[in-house]
Design a protein around this motif. Structure first.
Motif, PDB file in Angstrom:
ATOM      1  N   LYS A   1      11.088  -4.434   7.234  1.00 38.41           N
ATOM      2  CA  LYS A   1      10.486  -4.696   6.009  1.00 38.41           C
ATOM      3  C   LYS A   1       9.190  -4.672   5.512  1.00 38.41           C
ATOM      4  O   LYS A   1       8.979  -4.057   4.270  1.00 38.41           O
ATOM      5  N   ILE A   2       8.914  -5.452   5.971  1.00 41.14           N
ATOM      6  CA  ILE A   2       7.309  -6.120   6.312  1.00 41.14           C
ATOM      7  C   ILE A   2       6.460  -5.963   7.766  1.00 41.14           C
ATOM      8  O   ILE A   2       7.114  -5.802   8.759  1.00 41.14           O
ATOM      9  N   LYS A   3       5.063  -5.723   7.293  1.00 41.28           N
ATOM     10  CA  LYS A   3       4.524  -5.356   9.038  1.00 41.28           C
ATOM     11  C   LYS A   3       3.486  -6.413   9.010  1.00 41.28           C
ATOM     12  O   LYS A   3       2.584  -6.936   7.896  1.00 41.28           O
ATOM     13  N   PRO A   4       3.510  -7.361  10.319  1.00 42.14           N
ATOM     14  CA  PRO A   4       1.895  -7.941  10.259  1.00 42.14           C
ATOM     15  C   PRO A   4       0.367  -7.352  11.082  1.00 42.14           C
ATOM     16  O   PRO A   4       0.469  -7.044  11.403  1.00 42.14           O
TER      17      PRO A   4
ATOM     18  N   GLY B   1       6.601 -18.704   7.632  1.00 42.93           N
ATOM     19  CA  GLY B   1       7.910 -19.147   6.736  1.00 42.93           C
ATOM     20  C   GLY B   1       8.969 -17.791   6.960  1.00 42.93           C
ATOM     21  O   GLY B   1       9.469 -17.611   8.147  1.00 42.93           O
ATOM     22  N   THR B   2      10.081 -18.750   6.567  1.00 46.85           N
ATOM     23  CA  THR B   2      11.703 -18.000   7.276  1.00 46.85           C
ATOM     24  C   THR B   2      12.133 -16.432   6.497  1.00 46.85           C
ATOM     25  O   THR B   2      12.051 -15.519   7.151  1.00 46.85           O
ATOM     26  N   GLN B   3      11.965 -16.325   5.804  1.00 42.48           N
ATOM     27  CA  GLN B   3      11.478 -15.509   4.347  1.00 42.48           C
ATOM     28  C   GLN B   3      10.332 -14.644   5.668  1.00 42.48           C
ATOM     29  O   GLN B   3      11.182 -13.378   5.957  1.00 42.48           O
ATOM     30  N   ARG B   4       9.422 -14.737   5.063  1.00 46.12           N
ATOM     31  CA  ARG B   4       8.364 -13.655   6.622  1.00 46.12           C
ATOM     32  C   ARG B   4       9.051 -12.836   7.637  1.00 46.12           C
ATOM     33  O   ARG B   4       9.296 -12.072   7.835  1.00 46.12           O
ATOM     34  N   ALA B   5       9.160 -13.918   8.613  1.00 47.82           N
ATOM     35  CA  ALA B   5      10.391 -13.796   9.862  1.00 47.82           C
ATOM     36  C   ALA B   5      11.413 -12.952   9.384  1.00 47.82           C
ATOM     37  O   ALA B   5      11.625 -11.854  11.194  1.00 47.82           O
ATOM     38  N   LYS B   6      12.393 -13.213   8.476  1.00 42.73           N
ATOM     39  CA  LYS B   6      13.880 -12.262   8.067  1.00 42.73           C
ATOM     40  C   LYS B   6      12.847 -10.885   8.367  1.00 42.73           C
ATOM     41  O   LYS B   6      13.720  -9.961   8.338  1.00 42.73           O
TER      42      LYS B   6
ATOM     43  N   LYS C   1       0.108  -0.829   0.182  1.00 42.40           N
ATOM     44  CA  LYS C   1       0.126  -0.271  -0.412  1.00 42.40           C
ATOM     45  C   LYS C   1       0.843   1.117  -0.445  1.00 42.40           C
ATOM     46  O   LYS C   1       1.253   1.296   1.195  1.00 42.40           O
ATOM     47  N   ASN C   2       0.729   2.084  -1.268  1.00 39.25           N
ATOM     48  CA  ASN C   2       1.984   2.905  -1.747  1.00 39.25           C
ATOM     49  C   ASN C   2       2.861   2.606  -1.257  1.00 39.25           C
ATOM     50  O   ASN C   2       3.551   1.958  -1.754  1.00 39.25           O
ATOM     51  N   ASP C   3       4.354   2.882  -0.157  1.00 37.87           N
ATOM     52  CA  ASP C   3       5.840   2.867  -0.347  1.00 37.87           C
ATOM     53  C   ASP C   3       5.401   1.140   0.732  1.00 37.87           C
ATOM     54  O   ASP C   3       6.816   1.209   1.143  1.00 37.87           O
ATOM     55  N   ASP C   4       4.477   1.235   1.471  1.00 37.78           N
ATOM     56  CA  ASP C   4       4.658   0.518   2.634  1.00 37.78           C
ATOM     57  C   ASP C   4       4.076  -0.977   2.532  1.00 37.78           C
ATOM     58  O   ASP C   4       3.256  -1.509   1.552  1.00 37.78           O
ATOM     59  N   TRP C   5       5.042  -2.041   3.519  1.00 42.30           N
ATOM     60  CA  TRP C   5       4.441  -3.339   2.409  1.00 42.30           C
ATOM     61  C   TRP C   5       3.977  -4.495   3.863  1.00 42.30           C
ATOM     62  O   TRP C   5       4.763  -4.096   5.002  1.00 42.30           O
ATOM     63  N   PHE C   6       2.661  -5.497   3.999  1.00 42.69           N
ATOM     64  CA  PHE C   6       2.226  -5.551   4.874  1.00 42.69           C
ATOM     65  C   PHE C   6       2.249  -7.287   4.729  1.00 42.69           C
ATOM     66  O   PHE C   6       1.721  -7.599   3.420  1.00 42.69           O
ATOM     67  N   THR C   7       1.699  -8.183   5.939  1.00 42.31           N
ATOM     68  CA  THR C   7       1.570  -9.545   5.559  1.00 42.31           C
ATOM     69  C   THR C   7       0.553  -9.248   6.190  1.00 42.31           C
ATOM     70  O   THR C   7       0.771  -8.691   7.719  1.00 42.31           O
ATOM     71  N   PRO C   8      -0.045 -10.987   6.700  1.00 40.28           N
ATOM     72  CA  PRO C   8      -1.335 -11.470   7.695  1.00 40.28           C
ATOM     73  C   PRO C   8      -0.384 -11.540   8.958  1.00 40.28           C
ATOM     74  O   PRO C   8       0.318 -12.163   8.740  1.00 40.28           O
TER      75      PRO C   8
END
Length: 199
Positions: free
Chosen positions: A160-163, A149-154, A135-142
């Motif tokens: 870099k991403i926000k749950p 996931g390991t990539q998600r955790a990192k 959303k715009n320049d921000d990244w979000f994950t469920p």
């Protein structure tokens, strides 16, 4: 006996993101077998010298209380350009089980490259990856994925991403999405429009 898998990206003959894989493997060993000793994957397996350093491989580990087997397979990336929403309020896959039948059943008769699983009214994961929305320049994950996931955790640890909780009605408020897992590093250039998610 319950068995689990770890799939690790191998680049330049190096096991990538190994600390996160070690954490998940040892958490599963403790939760299921009450083993408090710490296994380090890099001490248990060795990357063969004959692997081509110019190629990418996936190291597939099968383990229970101990590492039972592992293999190195040339990695061919699966293209995921379309997702189909499926609903399952009973699915459980918060450990990386070797048996994935509960997920494979949801993929029957779909008309897309992969599924996007909705549980209890919230978006979780695809069948093989976590999902990240822009959303715009921000990244979000469920906030509550099927599998952490390991990539998600990192990416969360790096800020870099926000749950957050993401409902179906929220999807088209986002600009785009990408799918990530151990073999699919986060890449903004591979983002796709949310119009490619079939409701």
């Amino acid at each position: 006996m319950c068995r689990f898998i770890e799939t690790i990206l191998v680049k330049n003959n190096k096991l990538e993101n190994i600390d996160y894989h070690n954490f998940r493997l040892n958490k599963s060993r403790y939760d299921f077998f009450k083993l408090s000793d710490i296994l380090k994957i890099e001490n248990e397996i060795s990357v063969p010298d004959e692997l081509n350093k110019n190629e990418i491989y996936r190291c597939r580990i099968i383990y229970s209380d101990v590492i039972e087997s592992y293999e190195f397979i040339p990695y061919i990336k699966k293209e995921i350009k379309t997702l189909q929403l499926v609903i399952s309020n009973t699915i459980e896959y918060n450990y990386k089980y070797e048996n994935r039948s509960c997920i494979e059943l949801l993929k029957k008769d779909i008309d897309a490259d992969d599924i996007l699983i909705l549980k209890n009214g919230l978006i979780t994961d695809t069948s093989i990856a976590n999902i990240v929305f822009r959303k715009n320049d921000d990244w979000f994950t469920p906030r509550i994925p099927l599998l952490k996931g390991t990539q998600r955790a990192k990416l969360i640890d790096e800020g870099k991403i926000k749950p957050i909780d993401i409902a179906v009605k929220d999807i088209h408020a986002f600009d785009a999405f990408v799918t990530i897992n151990a073999l699919r590093p986060f890449c903004e250039m591979e983002s796709l429009s949310c119009d490619f998610i079939n409701m």
